[in-house]
Design an enzyme around this catalytic site. Structure first.
Site, PDB file in Angstrom:
ATOM      1  N   ARG A  36      -8.843   8.622  20.765  1.00 23.38           N
ATOM      2  CA  ARG A  36      -9.569   8.576  19.489  1.00 23.38           C
ATOM      3  C   ARG A  36      -9.998   9.989  19.067  1.00 23.38           C
ATOM      4  NH1 ARG A  36     -14.591   7.083  19.018  1.00 23.38           N
ATOM      5  NH2 ARG A  36     -14.546   5.739  20.852  1.00 23.38           N
ATOM      6  N   TYR A  87      -6.453   5.910  -8.366  1.00 22.71           N
ATOM      7  CA  TYR A  87      -5.997   4.764  -7.564  1.00 22.71           C
ATOM      8  C   TYR A  87      -7.121   3.731  -7.431  1.00 22.71           C
ATOM      9  CZ  TYR A  87      -4.777   2.087  -3.438  1.00 22.71           C
ATOM     10  OH  TYR A  87      -4.538   1.058  -2.565  1.00 22.71           O
ATOM     11  N   ASP A 175      -6.385  14.094  -4.878  1.00 13.15           N
ATOM     12  CA  ASP A 175      -5.448  13.141  -4.267  1.00 13.15           C
ATOM     13  C   ASP A 175      -4.078  13.487  -4.852  1.00 13.15           C
ATOM     14  OD1 ASP A 175      -3.782  11.009  -3.634  1.00 13.15           O
ATOM     15  OD2 ASP A 175      -5.401   9.541  -3.694  1.00 13.15           O
ATOM     16  N   LYS A 200       3.385   7.091   1.690  1.00 14.81           N
ATOM     17  CA  LYS A 200       4.308   7.098   0.544  1.00 14.81           C
ATOM     18  C   LYS A 200       5.427   8.115   0.775  1.00 14.81           C
ATOM     19  CE  LYS A 200       1.066   4.370  -1.094  1.00 14.81           C
ATOM     20  NZ  LYS A 200       1.117   2.957  -0.817  1.00 14.81           N
TER      21      LYS A 200
HETATM   22  C1  LIG Z   1      -2.839   7.723  -5.063  1.00 11.80           C
HETATM   23  C2  LIG Z   1      -3.158   6.922  -3.842  1.00 11.80           C
HETATM   24  N1  LIG Z   1      -4.120   7.332  -3.018  1.00 11.80           N
HETATM   25  C3  LIG Z   1      -4.454   6.648  -1.899  1.00 11.80           C
HETATM   26  C4  LIG Z   1      -3.806   5.465  -1.579  1.00 11.80           C
HETATM   27  C5  LIG Z   1      -4.190   4.710  -0.355  1.00 11.80           C
HETATM   28  O1  LIG Z   1      -3.206   4.869   0.634  1.00 11.80           O
HETATM   29  P1  LIG Z   1      -2.901   3.832   1.822  1.00 11.80           P
HETATM   30  O2  LIG Z   1      -2.302   2.610   1.193  1.00 11.80           O
HETATM   31  O3  LIG Z   1      -1.992   4.598   2.712  1.00 11.80           O
HETATM   32  O4  LIG Z   1      -4.226   3.518   2.458  1.00 11.80           O
HETATM   33  C6  LIG Z   1      -2.782   5.001  -2.412  1.00 11.80           C
HETATM   34  C7  LIG Z   1      -2.085   3.755  -2.102  1.00 11.80           C
HETATM   35  O5  LIG Z   1      -1.267   3.297  -2.867  1.00 11.80           O
HETATM   36  C8  LIG Z   1      -2.457   5.746  -3.562  1.00 11.80           C
HETATM   37  O6  LIG Z   1      -1.490   5.351  -4.413  1.00 11.80           O
END
Ligand SMILES: Cc1ncc(COP(=O)(O)O)c(C=O)c1O
Length: 395
Positions: A36, A87, A175, A200
């Protein structure tokens, strides 16, 4: 860098690739003691993503694990300005924390830098600054940018907003999931922290959940890795190994998919069944000039709105044979979905489809989409007006 970073030191007979270490504990006396706190298999992926972004990377069990660790690093009460179309998971996290008194936040349209900075100025002037935390990350407030946004592909002017927010004493997070580290480098543009859902395009094969935080600030990397150990959002060894392997081909996958995305955006724009196309590579996109300045390609995501609303969009999806109708993005296979079906995205037009372009042949993709658009047209002609049900939040 994507091909070579994160490999073990070369010596005769040693492995070219990092080992997949499946152990939760380690013999006493070394630098790693318990998984961890750290694991050798994360290190390769962290070296690669940190190198691409130009900072120190701390990897997490998911993108939301990364987002949460940054937000949880804020002093109490946190104060955040966030994109109104960021998001939905990020916005729902902030709403949840605000509901429990952990922080206050307000949303703003990122397309207008003036509006964003005036929202920041109001936040800074409002009473409620956390006491005794001067100099700590987020003590003066946090500006949470996402560019391009999910799913409307709004572009934030990262350097203008980072400069403006810093002048007000705020810290800045971007992000950058939709751009990938090859599409833009937010730390070079002045941001303090970058986050990725590496689930992604970074890992690229729709087979892992993994996240990343990257920063050049020692105080932030220390805070964020402490959150990882305390809250336990650690990536699995197999996931980090797969993510590293996927990231090796990031450049070839992204170049191919971004080129196809540009072609498909143009074709969609010219199609009579399509009302609007959201793609920063189009000259008609309001963020096109800024995207030209700060991105090295226009990304692999295209959203478009079809005539006939949800019924037509659902008919399009039902007619597809090559594109996969599923949430998420950034994999080698092209994914498409109607976004307003998700909770938290009720403001998105009902006929809006978000497409994550993969690496298939672009003519094959267009042929399938054209059939879908024909089906959308037919469904639109005879549509009743029954909205499709909303289900659980998508990614
Ligand atoms: C722009 C963006 N940030 C964060 C996330 C969260 O990622 P995760 O699904 O890997 O937790 C997503 C998920 O689609 C996203 O599109």
């Amino acid at each position: 860098m994507a091909v070579h970073l994160g490999r073990p030191l070369a010596s005769p007979g040693s492995a070219v690739n990092p080992h997949l270490v499946l152990s939760s504990t380690f013999h006493q006396g070394g630098s790693t003691s318990y998984a961890r706190d750290g694991s050798p298999t994360w290190e390769g992926f962290e070296a690669l993503v940190g190198g691409l972004e130009g900072g120190t990377c701390i990897t997490f069990s998911s993108g939301m694990g990364a987002v949460s660790a940054v937000v949880e690093s804020l002093p109490i009460p946190g104060r955040v300005v966030v994109a109104s179309d960021a998001y939905n998971g990020t916005r729902r996290l902030l709403a949840d924390l605000a509901g429990r008194g952990r922080l206050r936040y307000r949303t703003v349209d990122l397309a207008s830098s003036a509006d964003v900075l005036s929202a920041c100025a109001e936040l800074v002037e409002a009473p409620g600054r956390p006491s005794g935390t001067d100099g700590a990350f987020g003590a003066g407030g946090l500006l949470w940018l996402e560019s391009p946004t999910n799913p409307l592909l709004t572009i934030a002017d990262i350097s203008a907003l980072a400069n403006g927010a810093h002048e007000l004493g705020m810290d800045v997070v971007v992000d950058s999931t939709f751009a990938s580290p090859l599409g833009q480098r937010p730390l070079d543009l002045g941001a303090d922290v970058v986050v990725h859902s590496a689930t992604k395009i970074l890992s690229g094969h729709s087979d892992v959940l993994i996240g990343a935080v990257v920063t050049r600030r020692g105080d932030v990397s220390e805070q964020v890795s402490r959150r990882r150990t305390l809250h336990g959002a650690t990536p699995g060894s197999l996931e980090s190994w797969l993510a590293l392997r996927g990231a090796r081909t990031l450049w070839v996958r992204q170049s191919k998919a971004a080129a196809s995305a540009g072609v498909l955006a143009q074709m969609l724009l010219a199609h009579p069944q399509v009302l609007r196309v959201f793609y920063p590579g189009l000259r008609s996109h309001p963020g096109h000039e800024v995207a030209l300045k700060q991105m090295s390609d226009f990304g692999t995501m295209v959203s478009f709105e079809v005539l006939g609303g949800a019924v037509a969009a659902d008919a399009l999806c039902a007619a597809l044979r090559l594109l996969t109708v599923a949430t998420s993005l950034g994999g080698v296979e092209t994914l498409i979905e109607r976004r307003s079906r998700w909770a938290g995205e009720e403001a998105i037009p009902p006929g809006l489809l978000r497409m994550s372009v993969g690496i298939e042949d672009v003519d094959d993709l267009w042929s399938d989409l054209s059939d879908g658009l024909l089906a959308a047209e037919k469904a639109g002609e005879c549509s009743g007006k029954h909205p499709a049900p909303t289900v659980t939040p998508g990614s």
